[in-house]
Design an enzyme around this catalytic site. Structure first.
Site, PDB file in Angstrom:
ATOM      1  N   PRO A   1       0.987  -1.323  -0.062  1.00 29.46           N
ATOM      2  CA  PRO A   1      -0.001  -0.132   0.148  1.00 29.46           C
ATOM      3  C   PRO A   1       0.976   1.170   0.201  1.00 29.46           C
ATOM      4  O   PRO A   1       1.864   1.422   0.693  1.00 29.46           O
ATOM      5  CB  PRO A   1      -0.630  -0.312   1.179  1.00 29.46           C
ATOM      6  CG  PRO A   1      -0.027  -1.014   2.004  1.00 29.46           C
ATOM      7  CD  PRO A   1       0.604  -1.918   1.244  1.00 29.46           C
ATOM      8  N   MET A   2       0.657   2.065  -0.987  1.00 30.66           N
ATOM      9  CA  MET A   2       1.288   3.437  -0.939  1.00 30.66           C
ATOM     10  C   MET A   2       0.182   4.656  -0.970  1.00 30.66           C
ATOM     11  O   MET A   2      -0.554   4.545  -1.997  1.00 30.66           O
ATOM     12  CB  MET A   2       2.245   3.357  -1.965  1.00 30.66           C
ATOM     13  CG  MET A   2       3.435   2.723  -2.088  1.00 30.66           C
ATOM     14  SD  MET A   2       4.659   2.572  -3.441  1.00 30.66           S
ATOM     15  CE  MET A   2       3.562   1.355  -4.597  1.00 30.66           C
ATOM     16  N   ALA A   3       0.455   5.539  -0.236  1.00 30.30           N
ATOM     17  CA  ALA A   3      -0.330   6.764   0.093  1.00 30.30           C
ATOM     18  C   ALA A   3      -0.246   7.539  -1.266  1.00 30.30           C
ATOM     19  O   ALA A   3       0.610   7.753  -1.849  1.00 30.30           O
ATOM     20  CB  ALA A   3      -0.205   7.716   1.103  1.00 30.30           C
TER      21      ALA A   3
ATOM     22  N   GLY B   1      11.662  -4.343   0.599  1.00 30.64           N
ATOM     23  CA  GLY B   1      12.694  -3.364   0.583  1.00 30.64           C
ATOM     24  C   GLY B   1      13.701  -3.842  -0.746  1.00 30.64           C
ATOM     25  O   GLY B   1      14.444  -4.974  -0.762  1.00 30.64           O
TER      26      GLY B   1
ATOM     27  N   LYS C   1       2.083  -6.028   8.659  1.00 29.60           N
ATOM     28  CA  LYS C   1       3.312  -5.337   8.150  1.00 29.60           C
ATOM     29  C   LYS C   1       4.114  -4.506   8.886  1.00 29.60           C
ATOM     30  O   LYS C   1       3.565  -3.659   9.554  1.00 29.60           O
ATOM     31  CB  LYS C   1       2.928  -4.642   6.654  1.00 29.60           C
ATOM     32  CG  LYS C   1       4.042  -4.068   5.973  1.00 29.60           C
ATOM     33  CD  LYS C   1       3.707  -3.977   4.491  1.00 29.60           C
ATOM     34  CE  LYS C   1       5.127  -3.314   3.330  1.00 29.60           C
ATOM     35  NZ  LYS C   1       5.764  -2.108   3.744  1.00 29.60           N
TER      36      LYS C   1
ATOM     37  N   CYS D   1       4.764   2.225   9.035  1.00 26.95           N
ATOM     38  CA  CYS D   1       5.001   3.588   8.300  1.00 26.95           C
ATOM     39  C   CYS D   1       6.012   4.247   9.042  1.00 26.95           C
ATOM     40  O   CYS D   1       5.494   4.564  10.299  1.00 26.95           O
ATOM     41  CB  CYS D   1       3.402   4.464   8.454  1.00 26.95           C
ATOM     42  SG  CYS D   1       3.423   6.026   7.743  1.00 26.95           S
TER      43      CYS D   1
ATOM     44  N   GLY E   1       6.965  -2.404  -3.444  1.00 29.05           N
ATOM     45  CA  GLY E   1       6.633  -1.098  -3.405  1.00 29.05           C
ATOM     46  C   GLY E   1       7.127  -0.004  -4.366  1.00 29.05           C
ATOM     47  O   GLY E   1       6.735  -0.038  -5.433  1.00 29.05           O
TER      48      GLY E   1
ATOM     49  N   GLN F   1      -5.488  -1.955   3.750  1.00 23.65           N
ATOM     50  CA  GLN F   1      -4.734  -1.909   4.897  1.00 23.65           C
ATOM     51  C   GLN F   1      -5.227  -0.897   6.078  1.00 23.65           C
ATOM     52  O   GLN F   1      -5.512   0.202   5.619  1.00 23.65           O
ATOM     53  CB  GLN F   1      -3.166  -1.402   4.638  1.00 23.65           C
ATOM     54  CG  GLN F   1      -2.191  -1.502   5.670  1.00 23.65           C
ATOM     55  CD  GLN F   1      -0.755  -0.790   5.209  1.00 23.65           C
ATOM     56  OE1 GLN F   1      -0.681   0.181   5.196  1.00 23.65           O
ATOM     57  NE2 GLN F   1       0.060  -1.636   5.307  1.00 23.65           N
TER      58      GLN F   1
END
Length: 399
Positions: free
Chosen positions: A18-20, A213, A150, A108, A236, A77
């Protein structure tokens, strides 16, 4: 090679992180379709939504958890710092059939989250972490919806939490544990410590462990799994501006050499599809001016063009596109304007190779983590900190 998360068995052991502002319906659709083109099927997680905003039925939060009809499993999420609020948000999602999989955010590193004791700061308070995971799992269990975790390695090298948190999550019934192999203080700098993923895999043995990562290519994913023994990867920043990475991942993890090497014309066509999907997403979401009148489609298209701006540099990385054209693509306000500018570019330009590969997105440098006063003094949550926690989600905006 499959990945099992509770009752869900997916053909390709890959999760879109998940990425804002990135992993909305539109982008997830492009990534899913790319993976499906190589016969793959993974897990594609929505943008993070705050538990408090969700149970208050904030319009933006409800938009963030919207899914395409064919998305399966529908993954959401959640962020939260209060066990009861998180459990209530989980109950809403599962009882209203809004999700098939719920991921809890303990990774986060951004200050507005960590200063409230949330995200990557929270596992330091092991009792609070236990309560959140346990209550979320119990709220979802009657509906057969798996809950996953996560997290990061810890706050910094002197305050590592991931091994203990992994054991706790497993013990509380989490269906999977994913580790971004950096500390919060590292943010996105340096190189991810894949050896930490291997150590977590040794500790967590009854549920899948996923590594996150520095997955910049399909070969990186294969390498991480071979080096660490992890059960799958979370991708990501590596897919920013290249949803076709998921086609590469599906092929590589199935043992095939196929890789997508798009011409500039194919990249521009993908960007156009991205804009169209965003416009559809915003039109369906409703809201002032987005539906119910003649301006609806036009405003949705404008919002989509504004949204795509952040993606332009990522999509065009490595291609010979002049600064004027790049700037123009970042300022278009309609599909017609996009098409007119794209038509001036040489669509036959081949894939530029290595210069289009490698890191993308935010990186920065290591930094001191912003935490609540006295947060590191004890692993226990004292009365003052607990009182602050009860109100913290109100201060974390959006979904």
């Amino acid at each position: 090679m499959t990945l099992k998360i509770g009752p869900h068995e997916v053909a390709t052991p890959v999760v879109l992180a998940p990425m804002a502002g990135i992993t909305n319906q539109a982008f997830r659709r492009l990534c899913r379709e790319a993976m499906a083109s190589q016969g793959g099927r993974g897990v594609f997680v929505s943008e993070m939504v705050t538990s408090r905003a969700l149970i208050e039925r904030n319009d933006e939060s409800l938009r963030l958890i919207a899914h395409d009809p064919d998305e399966s499993p529908r993954s959401v999420q959640l962020y939260g710092v209060d066990p009861g609020v998180v459990a209530a948000a989980v109950k809403l999602l599962v009882s209203e059939d809004r999700a098939d999989h719920i991921d809890l955010n303990f990774g986060c590193p951004v200050p507005k989250v960590t200063r409230k004791g949330g995200g990557s700061a929270l596992p330091w308070k092991s009792g609070l972490f236990t309560a959140i995971v346990g209550q979320a799992v119990r709220a979802a269990a009657p509906y057969g919806v798996p809950v996953t975790v996560k997290m990061r390695k810890g706050i910094d090298d002197d305050h590592l939490t991931y091994l203990e948190a992994g054991r706790i999550a497993e013990g509380e019934g989490a269906a999977c544990v994913a580790l971004h192999a950096r500390t919060a203080s590292e943010y996105y700098s340096g190189t991810a410590d894949w050896s930490a993923i291997a150590r977590l895999k040794e500790v967590v043995t009854s549920v899948p462990v996923l590594g996150n990562g520095d997955i910049w290519s399909a070969d990186d994913a294969v390498g991480m799994m071979a080096e660490t023994g992890c059960d799958g990867v979370v991708v990501g920043r590596g897919c920013l501006g290249r949803p076709w990475l998921f086609a590469d991942l599906a092929a590589a993890l199935a043992g095939r050499p196929d890789r997508v090497t798009p011409t500039l014309g194919q990249v521009l066509a993908t960007m156009r599809r991205h804009v169209l999907a965003l416009a559809e997403h915003y039109l369906a979401a409703g809201g002032p001016g987005t539906a119910g009148g003649p301006e609806g489609p036009e405003l949705a298209e404008l919002r989509a063009c504004r949204d795509i701006r952040k993606h332009v540099a990522w999509y065009l990385k490595g291609y010979s596109v002049g600064q004027e054209a790049r700037a123009g693509l970042a300022l278009v306000d309609s599909l017609a304007a996009f098409d007119a500018l794209a038509a001036t570019l040489d669509g036959t330009q081949p894939y530029p190779g290595d210069v289009a590969e490698g890191p993308r997105g935010r990186s920065g440098s290591a930094r001191r983590v912003t935490l609540p006063d006295g947060w590191l003094d004890s692993r226990d949550l004292d009365d003052l900190a607990a009182a602050d926690i009860l109100h913290a989600e109100l201060s974390v905006s959006g979904g």
